[in-house]
Enzyme design. Structure first.
Site, PDB file in Angstrom:
ATOM      1  N   SER A  88       0.762  -1.203  -0.054  1.00  0.00           N
ATOM      2  CA  SER A  88      -0.222   0.173   0.006  1.00  0.00           C
ATOM      3  C   SER A  88       0.984   1.129   0.092  1.00  0.00           C
ATOM      4  O   SER A  88       1.517   1.545  -1.155  1.00  0.00           O
ATOM      5  CB  SER A  88      -0.934  -0.169   1.321  1.00  0.00           C
ATOM      6  OG  SER A  88      -1.914   1.121   1.196  1.00  0.00           O
ATOM      7  N   HIS A 194      -8.633   0.622  -0.645  1.00  0.00           N
ATOM      8  CA  HIS A 194      -8.501  -0.078  -1.564  1.00  0.00           C
ATOM      9  C   HIS A 194      -9.757  -0.704  -2.171  1.00  0.00           C
ATOM     10  O   HIS A 194      -9.812  -2.123  -2.573  1.00  0.00           O
ATOM     11  CB  HIS A 194      -7.436  -1.371  -1.331  1.00  0.00           C
ATOM     12  CG  HIS A 194      -6.017  -0.703  -1.085  1.00  0.00           C
ATOM     13  ND1 HIS A 194      -4.986   0.178  -1.921  1.00  0.00           N
ATOM     14  CD2 HIS A 194      -5.223  -0.510  -0.001  1.00  0.00           C
ATOM     15  CE1 HIS A 194      -4.157   0.666  -1.381  1.00  0.00           C
ATOM     16  NE2 HIS A 194      -4.357   0.179  -0.157  1.00  0.00           N
TER      17      HIS A 194
END
Length: 306
Positions: A88, A194
């Site tokens: 991430s 996400h």
């Protein structure tokens, strides 16, 4: 032998992380001060305040500054990565380390990224939950029959993260247990990162990225959204904006790597999640954690002995 650096994502932060590096290395201290200045954040105060550190806009920059700072210290010792990967937000440290984006531009990008993600999280209350010991296809089946719930991370064949509408937590939990999930852990995060719950953040962030200049990476960097390496001709801006509201594909990345038993996997910064993910994906090689000065010195010794 390949040396790979791994940079952690949000959720790995903890109070006073990196303070031993700050007190021991002038170059690390200088980097923290530069990040604080560019981001206009009282970084040292944030590191000492667990509540402030848990906020998205603070956590992302704090984790970046620590993990990237340790990578730079390893460079000073003559230790360099052959490949890099981040989870991430960790992908930003990987890109900065590779030379694909300027260090201070990375700080500005994370400032905007975390701001847009935080706004999106406040607009739509969401959740993330780690699903362990359940096949990928079964998790996807449970998600596909639950409105406004999505897969956000493919961490390992039997370890995924799902997220979405906070009102759907009990429903998805029940369906996952029916499918045979042995462990479902709701994560302490402020939003459904996400997933499609971040669509607006991705849109705004994509517009901002038009102002950022990117360069060809000097070493291979793995892209979370692709599940493989960045390649010549890739649109960095689109990949990074998609990264906000598309799933992270770590298991695909790890399966695509050319791996050997003599490889060294160096996990930089807070947390042990990446080491666990490497183990779950049965990645061969030695894993070295570096989140303290003591571990840093041991890592330098072990690398130089090879």
């Amino acid at each position: 032998m390949a040396i790979r650096f791994y940079f952690p994502g949000q959720g790995a932060q903890y109070e006073n992380m990196g303070m031993d590096f700050y007190e021991s290395f002038d170059s690390y201290k200088k980097l923290q001060e530069e990040v604080a200045l560019v981001a206009d954040l009282p970084l040292l105060e944030i590191l000492k305040d667990p509540d402030a550190l848990s906020e998205t806009e603070n956590a992302q920059l704090a984790i970046f500054s620590m993990s990237f700072g340790i990578a730079k210290l390893l460079s000073e010792e003559g230790i360099f990565a052959d490949e890099v990967m981040g989870i991430s937000l960790g992908e930003y440290a990987a890109l900065a380390y590779s030379g694909a984006v300027r260090q201070l531009d990375t700080v500005k990008m994370l400032k905007k990224r975390s701001y847009f993600m935080s706004l999106a999280a406040k607009e739509k209350e969401g959740f993330l939950a780690a699903v362990s010991f359940l096949e990928e296809s079964l998790v996807e089946e449970a998600v596909s029959t639950t409105e406004n719930v999505y897969v956000s991370n493919y961490n390992a064949p039997n370890q995924l993260v799902v997220g979405g509408d906070a009102q759907k937590k009990e429903e998805i939990l029940s369906k996952l247990k029916e499918k045979g999930a042995k462990k479902v852990t709701f994560l302490s995060v402020s939003g459904a990162f996400h997933t499609k719950y971040m669509e607006k953040a991705a849109l705004y962030y994509g517009e901002y990225l038009k102002n950022i200049k990117f360069f060809p990476p000097e070493i291979p960097v793995y892209a979370n959204v692709k599940g493989n390496l960045y390649e010549r001709g890739d649109d960095f801006r689109k990949l990074l904006s998609d990264h906000v509201d598309h799933p992270v594909r770590l298991s695909s990345i790890l399966s695509s790597m050319e791996k050997k038993e003599e490889d060294l996997h160096v996990v930089l910064g807070p947390g042990k999640a990446m080491a666990s993910i490497l183990k779950q994906n049965k990645v061969p090689g030695e894993v070295v954690l570096v989140s303290s000065v003591e571990q840093f010195k041991e890592a330098v010794r072990r690398v130089k002995e090879r």
